[in-house]
Design an enzyme around this catalytic site. Structure first.
Site, PDB file in Angstrom:
ATOM      1  N   GLU A 111      -7.531   3.187  -5.213  1.00 61.23           N
ATOM      2  CA  GLU A 111      -8.002   1.880  -5.687  1.00 61.23           C
ATOM      3  C   GLU A 111      -6.842   0.908  -5.855  1.00 61.23           C
ATOM      4  O   GLU A 111      -6.968  -0.296  -5.561  1.00 61.23           O
ATOM      5  CB  GLU A 111      -8.759   2.032  -7.005  1.00 61.23           C
ATOM      6  N   ARG A 124      -6.752  -2.501  -3.568  1.00 56.08           N
ATOM      7  CA  ARG A 124      -6.994  -3.724  -4.332  1.00 56.08           C
ATOM      8  C   ARG A 124      -5.707  -4.468  -4.652  1.00 56.08           C
ATOM      9  O   ARG A 124      -5.574  -5.665  -4.364  1.00 56.08           O
ATOM     10  CB  ARG A 124      -7.739  -3.399  -5.632  1.00 56.08           C
ATOM     11  N   ASP A 159     -16.212   7.594   3.848  1.00 54.88           N
ATOM     12  CA  ASP A 159     -16.417   6.357   4.600  1.00 54.88           C
ATOM     13  C   ASP A 159     -15.187   5.744   5.265  1.00 54.88           C
ATOM     14  O   ASP A 159     -15.073   5.684   6.485  1.00 54.88           O
ATOM     15  CB  ASP A 159     -17.109   5.323   3.702  1.00 54.88           C
ATOM     16  N   GLU A 195     -21.024  -3.906   1.782  1.00 59.30           N
ATOM     17  CA  GLU A 195     -20.984  -3.282   3.112  1.00 59.30           C
ATOM     18  C   GLU A 195     -21.985  -3.870   4.106  1.00 59.30           C
ATOM     19  O   GLU A 195     -21.671  -4.004   5.301  1.00 59.30           O
ATOM     20  CB  GLU A 195     -21.199  -1.767   2.989  1.00 59.30           C
ATOM     21  N   THR A 204     -10.086  -2.111   3.704  1.00 62.43           N
ATOM     22  CA  THR A 204     -11.429  -1.726   3.251  1.00 62.43           C
ATOM     23  C   THR A 204     -11.870  -2.512   2.027  1.00 62.43           C
ATOM     24  O   THR A 204     -13.028  -2.399   1.618  1.00 62.43           O
ATOM     25  CB  THR A 204     -11.492  -0.215   2.987  1.00 62.43           C
TER      26      THR A 204
END
Length: 593
Positions: free
Chosen positions: A233, A237, A368, A498, A584
């Site tokens: 994360e 981010r 994913d 998504e 992503t």
């Protein structure tokens, strides 16, 4: 040198070696060492060891030159063509693109009448400053899309201003209670870091300048954070947000802080295999895996660091970041040859024993973005790193052959446990529609995979998961019945991006305005059911109109959902897909910059 010359040169070297070792005389060497048209016998002139030495002494100039050139060729081959797999970083300023993007060209929208269309001026070729991005909105001649962009921008202003006014410096806003959620004690300002590029792309100059000041003067030093934080994360981010903001604005403070963060994340890679642990203490560097996962690392986490770490190496010139991330891919490439299902990877991996910990395969949670990054690593390298295209193609075929399922009028991507398909679709899986569309646009799958058709059909399923609910919002998890009906099983909506991400890519690839209409319907549902007085909140049950909010404004709503919606209605020169690649978390990095 001709083949005959090479043969003779070898013969001469062999003769010289024999004389040096034994002192015996050469009786006859009948070859063509230097002049193809002339037979040259050494018998008469090289009758002794001394005569041979005298010959080489007289001709040492040519031999020295040939030896020097051979050495140069060998050094070039070793340095530039042999890949030990430990480093995929090469300065890219002079690299040539090997990817030919097949994207739909920007043109006047169909809904303009002929007179209006004739007045449309071509968009700016390149947007650089934040003012350029704002002018791309204010000068947009497409009235309908300009209005939609303006409304999405207003939603961003509502979300961000409430965060800034109520919990500035904290990580995420809880809009109903007007409180906050922090990832670490006291927070890092996660929403600001995640929003930097969205503010820039939407031309929100005042908010962006305040964010620059925050990063420069107010944001806590990363080294002061004595707490463990998610490697994944934080990478997508924080590191991703800072790198993207630097790529867009050139503000050096973003790169400085990104380098500091990269240095503090590197200790997580100190395992037997180089596959990192899941969390790391930013102050001490102590890293570990979460107990709840049995000491194993998660595929979608350790396989979704490569764009960020490689871009950091490109921008700083220091390849240590890329070396760490590339070593992970070396391990996965080795295991790709022994997978039970070709191209499909179990979601848990033990970084110490170098073995998979489960047989669970999914493109949803825990799996994913690993697949997403196979394709995007190749794209960000402008086609230079071919091995990632090959790995992606293997996975794209594996998904199509083993997970893709057709029920009624819906195509969907199922999961797999114990080698058997499981009827379960996470909202997260809907990224795969855009992945296949992008793979089609770059011709990444040289095989017979129907990439664009899969993208379209699965994209429709993801959109239908929205419009078949009472609120028009998509559920977190659903099944698809035998007749094609969509059955929500986890009914919450967490402001996820998504589906609109895939609609954006599908529109950029095909130019079909249907995808814009679908995206607009989703935005209207968000406005109707997720907008609250002090920001935006997810909802607990999308199947009833009397929604109950979860009191959480996810930072990815600002970083991804609103950004993709804004870009869906923007001209194609606003973050063009052949110049930028999204991580992503929807942070765009320059391709081959």
């Amino acid at each position: 040198m001709s083949e005959e010359q090479r043969s003779t040169s070898a013969s001469v070297k062999q003769a010289k070696k024999r004389i040096r070792n034994t002192g015996e005389k050469i009786i006859q060497i009948d070859e063509e060492p230097f002049a193809p048209s002339t037979k040259y016998s050494l018998a008469s002139s090289l009758q002794s060891k001394n005569a041979l030495r005298a010959y080489f002494k007289r001709n040492k100039g040519p031999f020295f030159l040939v030896g020097f050139l051979v050495a140069v060729v060998l050094i070039y081959f070793i340095v530039f063509t042999l890949d030990d797999g430990s480093d995929d970083f090469v300065p890219v300023a002079n690299s040539e693109s090997k990817i030919k993007f097949n994207l739909h060209p920007n043109k006047p929208a169909k809904h303009l009448d002929p007179h209006e269309a004739a007045q449309v001026k071509p968009p700016l070729e390149q947007l650089v400053t934040i003012d350029d991005y704002y002018k791309s909105l204010t000068n947009d001649p497409d009235v309908k899309n300009k209005d939609r962009r303006t409304k999405v921008r207003a939603a961003m202003q509502h979300a961000y201003s409430n965060y800034a006014n109520l919990v500035w410096g904290k990580d995420e806003l809880k809009p109903l209670s007007k409180s906050f959620h922090n990832w670490v004690p006291n927070g890092l300002g996660m929403t600001t870091l995640d929003s930097l590029d969205t503010l820039y792309i939407m031309g929100m100059k005042e908010e962006f300048q305040k964010a620059v000041q925050f990063v420069t003067s107010t944001m806590p030093a990363f080294g002061s954070v004595h707490a463990s934080i998610s490697l994944f994360e934080t990478t997508i981010r924080v590191l991703g947000g800072l790198l993207s903001a630097y790529d867009l604005s050139g503000e050096k403070v973003f790169l400085d802080r990104a380098k500091d963060m990269g240095d503090r994340l590197l200790p997580a890679f100190s395992t037997n295999t180089g596959v990192p642990y899941a969390s790391v203490n930013l102050q001490t560097g102590q890293a570990s895996n979460f107990a709840w996962n049995g000491g194993c690392s998660v595929l979608s986490e350790f396989g979704t660091l490569q764009l960020e770490f490689r871009r950091l190496s490109e921008l700083t010139g220091d390849n240590k970041y890329d070396k760490a991330a590339t070593k992970v891919m070396d391990v996965m490439e080795k295991h790709s040859k022994t997978l039970a299902v070709p191209g499909l990877y179990p979601v848990n991996f033990n970084p110490d024993s170098s073995s998979f910990c489960s047989d669970h395969i999914t493109l949803g949670a825990y799996g994913d973005s690993y697949y997403e990054y196979l394709l995007k690593q190749w794209i960000m390298s402008n086609g230079r790193l071919e091995r990632y295209r090959v790995l992606y193609e293997e996975s794209a075929k594996g998904i199509a052959n083993h997970l893709l399922t057709k029920s009624g009028n819906h195509w969907y991507i199922s999961e797999m446990r114990g080698g058997q398909k499981v009827n379960k679709v996470d909202h997260l899986v809907c990224f795969a529609s855009g992945m296949y569309a992008l793979g089609h646009a770059t011709n990444a799958t040289h095989s017979d995979v129907e990439a664009l058709e899969i993208a379209k059909q699965f994209g429709k399923t993801c959109y239908d998961s929205y419009i078949t609910t009472a609120t028009g919002l998509g559920p977190e998890v659903y099944q698809v019945g035998d007749s094609g009906d969509i059955i929500p099983t986890v009914k919450s909506y967490l402001l996820r991006p998504e589906t609109v991400e895939s609609l954006f890519i599908l529109y950029r690839v095909t130019g079909d305005e249907m995808y814009q209409e679908w995206g607009w319907n989703i935005f209207k549902a968000i406005e109707s059911y997720c907008r609250v007085e002090s920001g935006y909140s997810g909802v607990r049950d999308v199947t009833v109109k009397g929604v109950v909010h979860d009191d959480f404004q996810q930072s990815f709503f600002l970083a991804e959902t609103l950004k993709y919606l804004y870009l869906l209605f923007s001209p194609t020169n606003v973050i063009p897909l052949d110049k930028w690649v999204f991580n992503t978390e929807a942070h765009p990095f320059k391709i081959n910059a």
